[in-house]
Design a protein around this motif. Structure first.
Motif, PDB file in Angstrom:
ATOM      1  N   SER A   1     -74.177  13.451  13.513  1.00  0.00           N
ATOM      2  CA  SER A   1     -73.726  13.151  14.941  1.00  0.00           C
ATOM      3  C   SER A   1     -72.548  14.250  15.107  1.00  0.00           C
ATOM      4  O   SER A   1     -72.405  14.405  16.249  1.00  0.00           O
ATOM      5  CB  SER A   1     -73.091  11.818  14.892  1.00  0.00           C
ATOM      6  OG  SER A   1     -71.809  11.756  14.203  1.00  0.00           O
TER       7      SER A   1
ATOM      8  N   GLU B   1     -73.827  14.360  29.100  1.00  0.00           N
ATOM      9  CA  GLU B   1     -74.309  13.145  29.040  1.00  0.00           C
ATOM     10  C   GLU B   1     -75.423  12.830  27.874  1.00  0.00           C
ATOM     11  O   GLU B   1     -75.429  11.883  27.246  1.00  0.00           O
ATOM     12  CB  GLU B   1     -74.912  12.741  30.227  1.00  0.00           C
ATOM     13  CG  GLU B   1     -75.031  11.259  30.353  1.00  0.00           C
ATOM     14  CD  GLU B   1     -75.625  10.607  31.778  1.00  0.00           C
ATOM     15  OE1 GLU B   1     -76.175   9.577  31.825  1.00  0.00           O
ATOM     16  OE2 GLU B   1     -75.242  11.378  32.770  1.00  0.00           O
ATOM     17  N   THR B   2     -76.340  13.660  27.652  1.00  0.00           N
ATOM     18  CA  THR B   2     -77.460  13.729  26.678  1.00  0.00           C
ATOM     19  C   THR B   2     -76.860  13.782  25.472  1.00  0.00           C
ATOM     20  O   THR B   2     -77.289  12.883  24.550  1.00  0.00           O
ATOM     21  CB  THR B   2     -78.562  14.841  27.152  1.00  0.00           C
ATOM     22  OG1 THR B   2     -78.984  14.624  28.492  1.00  0.00           O
ATOM     23  CG2 THR B   2     -79.683  14.660  25.998  1.00  0.00           C
TER      24      THR B   2
ATOM     25  N   GLU C   1     -73.807  13.285  24.438  1.00  0.00           N
ATOM     26  CA  GLU C   1     -73.214  11.996  24.123  1.00  0.00           C
ATOM     27  C   GLU C   1     -73.835  10.856  23.651  1.00  0.00           C
ATOM     28  O   GLU C   1     -73.855  10.017  22.867  1.00  0.00           O
ATOM     29  CB  GLU C   1     -72.378  11.478  25.268  1.00  0.00           C
ATOM     30  CG  GLU C   1     -70.914  12.444  25.480  1.00  0.00           C
ATOM     31  CD  GLU C   1     -70.043  12.508  24.497  1.00  0.00           C
ATOM     32  OE1 GLU C   1     -69.826  11.321  23.853  1.00  0.00           O
ATOM     33  OE2 GLU C   1     -69.345  13.609  24.001  1.00  0.00           O
ATOM     34  N   LYS C   2     -75.262  10.611  24.425  1.00  0.00           N
ATOM     35  CA  LYS C   2     -76.183   9.503  24.106  1.00  0.00           C
ATOM     36  C   LYS C   2     -76.777   9.722  22.764  1.00  0.00           C
ATOM     37  O   LYS C   2     -76.731   8.586  21.902  1.00  0.00           O
ATOM     38  CB  LYS C   2     -77.123   9.382  25.184  1.00  0.00           C
ATOM     39  CG  LYS C   2     -76.720   8.980  26.447  1.00  0.00           C
ATOM     40  CD  LYS C   2     -77.951   8.858  27.611  1.00  0.00           C
ATOM     41  CE  LYS C   2     -77.319   8.261  28.888  1.00  0.00           C
ATOM     42  NZ  LYS C   2     -78.464   8.002  29.858  1.00  0.00           N
TER      43      LYS C   2
ATOM     44  N   ASP D   1     -73.783   8.988  20.178  1.00  0.00           N
ATOM     45  CA  ASP D   1     -73.824   7.510  20.027  1.00  0.00           C
ATOM     46  C   ASP D   1     -74.812   6.788  19.249  1.00  0.00           C
ATOM     47  O   ASP D   1     -74.740   5.790  18.521  1.00  0.00           O
ATOM     48  CB  ASP D   1     -73.676   6.802  21.494  1.00  0.00           C
ATOM     49  CG  ASP D   1     -72.353   7.106  22.225  1.00  0.00           C
ATOM     50  OD1 ASP D   1     -71.546   7.589  21.628  1.00  0.00           O
ATOM     51  OD2 ASP D   1     -72.485   6.877  23.491  1.00  0.00           O
ATOM     52  N   GLU D   2     -76.253   7.029  19.454  1.00  0.00           N
ATOM     53  CA  GLU D   2     -77.250   6.538  18.736  1.00  0.00           C
ATOM     54  C   GLU D   2     -77.337   6.967  17.362  1.00  0.00           C
ATOM     55  O   GLU D   2     -77.503   6.205  16.352  1.00  0.00           O
ATOM     56  CB  GLU D   2     -78.678   7.292  19.560  1.00  0.00           C
ATOM     57  CG  GLU D   2     -79.098   6.405  20.650  1.00  0.00           C
ATOM     58  CD  GLU D   2     -79.228   5.102  20.504  1.00  0.00           C
ATOM     59  OE1 GLU D   2     -79.741   4.341  19.857  1.00  0.00           O
ATOM     60  OE2 GLU D   2     -78.672   4.374  21.401  1.00  0.00           O
TER      61      GLU D   2
END
Length: 130
Positions: free
Chosen positions: A52, A61-62, A64-65, A68-69
Motif C-alpha cells: 500500500s 481517486e484510483t 486511493e481506492k 484502501d483495498e
C-alpha cells in the motif's frame, strides 16, 4: 498448521506460518519453475501494508481506492485464522533467471507467489556480485 495434502511443501509452510502468526522473518531462496527468487519471508499482513505504501504519493481517486483495498486486505490478514496458506510473500526480493543479473538489478521489491508453484528452496539469499 501446515496441510498434509501432499501438494505443498510442509516445511515451507512452517516458515510461512511463522511469518504470518509470529512476525518471524528469514532469508530464503525459492526455485520457481527454473527461476530463483530470493528475499526475506514476511507475513501477508506486512506484505499488503508495504504494498500500500507504493500509492502514498499518488492522490488520484484510483490510487486511493487501491491503497484502501490493500490496507483492508492487511487488516483482514491480521484478523484471519487461516489454516490453509496459499501464498508466500517476500520483501527485498530479486529474481534470477539463468546467469543474468537479477531483476530488478537495483533496489528490491515485494514478491508474492503460490506455494504450490515452488519446486524447492534453501534458507539464505543470493548476494548480488558488485
Amino acid at each position: 498448521m501446515p496441510s498434509k495434502n501432499g501438494t505443498k511443501d510442509s516445511m515451507l509452510e512452517v516458515f510461512v506460518y511463522a511469518a504470518q502468526d509470529y512476525g518471524y522473518s528469514i532469508d530464503i531462496t525459492l526455485n520457481v519453475h527454473g527461476s530463483l527468487v530470493t528475499g526475506k519471508i514476511v507475513g501477508e499482513q506486512e506484505y499488503f501494508q508495504r504494498l500500500s505504501e507504493n500509492f502514498k504519493d499518488d492522490s488520484s481517486e484510483t490510487a486511493e481506492k487501491i491503497k484502501d483495498e490493500l490496507l483492508k486486505a492487511s487488516e483482514d490478514a491480521k484478523k484471519s485464522d487461516n489454516n490453509n496458506v496459499e501464498f508466500i510473500h517476500l520483501k527485498n526480493a530479486q529474481v534470477y533467471v539463468g546467469d543474468t543479473q537479477p531483476t530488478p538489478s537495483e533496489n528490491h521489491f515485494l514478491w508474492r507467489g503460490k506455494i504450490d508453484d515452488v519446486n524447492g528452496f534453501f534458507l539464505g539469499r543470493i548476494k548480488q556480485k558488485n
